[in-house]
Structures are given as C-alpha cells and as structure tokens.
Write an enzyme that holds these catalytic residues in place. Sequence first.
Site, short mmCIF file in Angstrom:
data_model
loop_
_atom_site.label_atom_id
_atom_site.label_comp_id
_atom_site.label_asym_id
_atom_site.label_seq_id
_atom_site.Cartn_x
_atom_site.Cartn_y
_atom_site.Cartn_z
N LYS A 165 0.81 -1.11 0.01
CA LYS A 165 0.11 0.14 0.11
C LYS A 165 0.77 1.24 -0.14
CE LYS A 165 -3.61 2.23 2.49
NZ LYS A 165 -4.59 2.23 3.70
N LYS A 225 -1.92 -1.46 -4.19
CA LYS A 225 -3.00 -0.33 -3.81
C LYS A 225 -1.90 1.04 -3.94
CE LYS A 225 -5.98 1.68 -0.79
NZ LYS A 225 -6.63 1.69 0.63
#
Length: 324
Positions: free
Chosen positions: A196, A249
């Site tokens: 992330k 992400k």
Amino acid sequence: MAFPATRLRRLRASIPIRELVRETELSVRHLVYPMFVVAGLEGRTPIASMPGIDHLSIGAAVEEAGEAAALGIPAVLLFGLPASKDAEGSGAWDDEGIVQLATRAIKAAHPDLMVITDLCLCEYTSHGHCGVLRDDGVVDNDQSLELLARAAVSQAEAGADAVAPSDMMDGRVGALRAALDEHGLDETPIIAYSAKFASAFYGPFREAADSAPQSGDRRGYQMDPANALEAEREALLDAAEGADVVMVKPALPYLDVIRRVKERTRMPVAAYNVSGEYAMIKAAAAAGLLDERAAVLEALTGIRRAGADIVFTYHAKDVARWLQ
Ligand code: PBG
C-alpha cells in the site's frame, strides 16, 4: 522473399476470432464493490469527491448490497464512519460498531453475498492515523497490533467473510491470524493490503471516510511510490505470516508492481482501483473529455492483464451493467 510477412491482423479480422484469442477476461466475478456506511445517517447522501458513490445508512447499505448482488457482483467491502472517534479508535472493535452492525444486517438480508471488512483504525481515531500514537506523535506499531487484532475478531464474529487489513503496521497479518485462530475463526481469510503506497490518489477517499490525518502524513507506514522490490518483500512477508490474498494499492500507477507481486508470490493478488483513479475518470467523463464506459473497461482490463485476480473498484456496479 526471405520470410513470409507475419499477419497478426488475421487474429483481429472478425469478432469471433478476436474473442477466441483474447488473453484477459474482465468479468463481474472478479469485482469487489466498496461501500461507506455511516452511523446515525438516514438514507443516503452523495459523497462530493466521488460522484456516483453515497454515504449509506445501514438500511441503505443493505439495499445497495442487494443491488450489487443482483448484478452478479460477488463481494462488497465495508468502510465504517463511527458516531464518535477517540485516540485509540475504539469504534473499530465495538461489537455494536457501525461495520459490525452493517455486516450483520447485510449478511442477514443477502447471505450469499461475500462481505469483506476493511480493517484499520484511521476512520475511528480522532487524530486520523491508522494506529495509536505515542506521546511524541509517532504511530506505535506494536501497540496498534493488539487493537487491530481486537477489531478483526469483532468483525469476523459479526459475520465478515474475510477481513482486509489496510493499516500497514509491521507484523499485523501474523497478529491477526493468531487472534482469529484463538477465537475459533480459523476459517476467516485475510486479504492483506500488502503493498500500500503513500499515494495522492487516496484524496477523494479521505473526504469519503473522514480519515485525513490531523497532523503529519502516512509516509511512516505506507510505502514510497518509487519502490517495487520493497513491495515484493512486503507481499512475501504477509504471505509468510498467513495472508490468503495479497493486495497492491493503488492499481493504475502500479501495474508493474501487480505483475511483480503476482510472479514473486504466486498468490491470489488483489488490486485496489482507488478513489482518485475513480474520480479522475468520472471528472474527465463529466467534462466530455473521455468516454467513461470505454475508459473504465480499458483501465480495469489493464489491471487484470497486469496480474490481478481480484479488482476492488467503485466502478463495479457500472461495469456489471455494461458487461450484461
Ligand atoms: C484506510 C484506507 C485508505 C484507503 C483504503 N483504506 C486511505 C488511506 O490510507 O489514506 C483508500 C481507498 C481509496 O482511496 O479508495 N487505511
């Protein structure tokens, strides 16, 4: 003539042959639809930063989940906005918290729809960070693990079919796995937001989830956009700690990372097509600059082609309609 000219165009000559040789399939069965459930709200209200996405009461979330299920979308992801916040984010592990209540209501109404709960403290902490803060204002990694573990158990006990930790604390997958197993929840999968990145593309979400950090930023725990080898290491660590699915992400600026994580881990890989990626296409389409449908289908096909098995996307309902 030494060589016959290659004729790749033959494979594009007609619709049947194009479809026969298509390498990547974009189907509704790979999509997860994220939703924002708000404590104390009645009905639904539009989220200004994310056109087409609403803040939902529990009743409206049940209705929205039913629509997604009717369109063939297999799973929803729940974010909760609690009635009140505190320094520890206690709303995250409140058995009567907003995500727990919404999970129970959705599972009761639509038992076959998979409910995934986003697991983080940032929507629940008064300071907006994803973990608890030490006196010096830095996130205390190990103390945060205990709180995240409590939240995971509470969400799974409420009926979540999988938990998705998005906090990026070190060691959290192992901590969550141990806590879930101890509570007899050993069948609950962990979909770990493994790579992330500290991204500008979360901008619209922080308004939607009311989770912008009140001071500082998330670069102490989220990843530097420049690093792909580190993303591989994060994914391998999460896999070793017991993650069932690893996530990258955002998605579109990190297609190479999706591919590398897939090849390196050989795990099921999810990609999160985040709020900024969504808002960008929506804004360009609203301004008449892009064909929304064509742009969305191309972007999501690219994410699948990069190696994502699962795509989390706010476009899910539109895509389901377009693919029908
Ligand atoms: C919370 C969380 C964020 C997103 C998902 N979970 C925001 C953040 O880390 O700031 C972003 C989702 C999106 O932008 O669509 N930890």
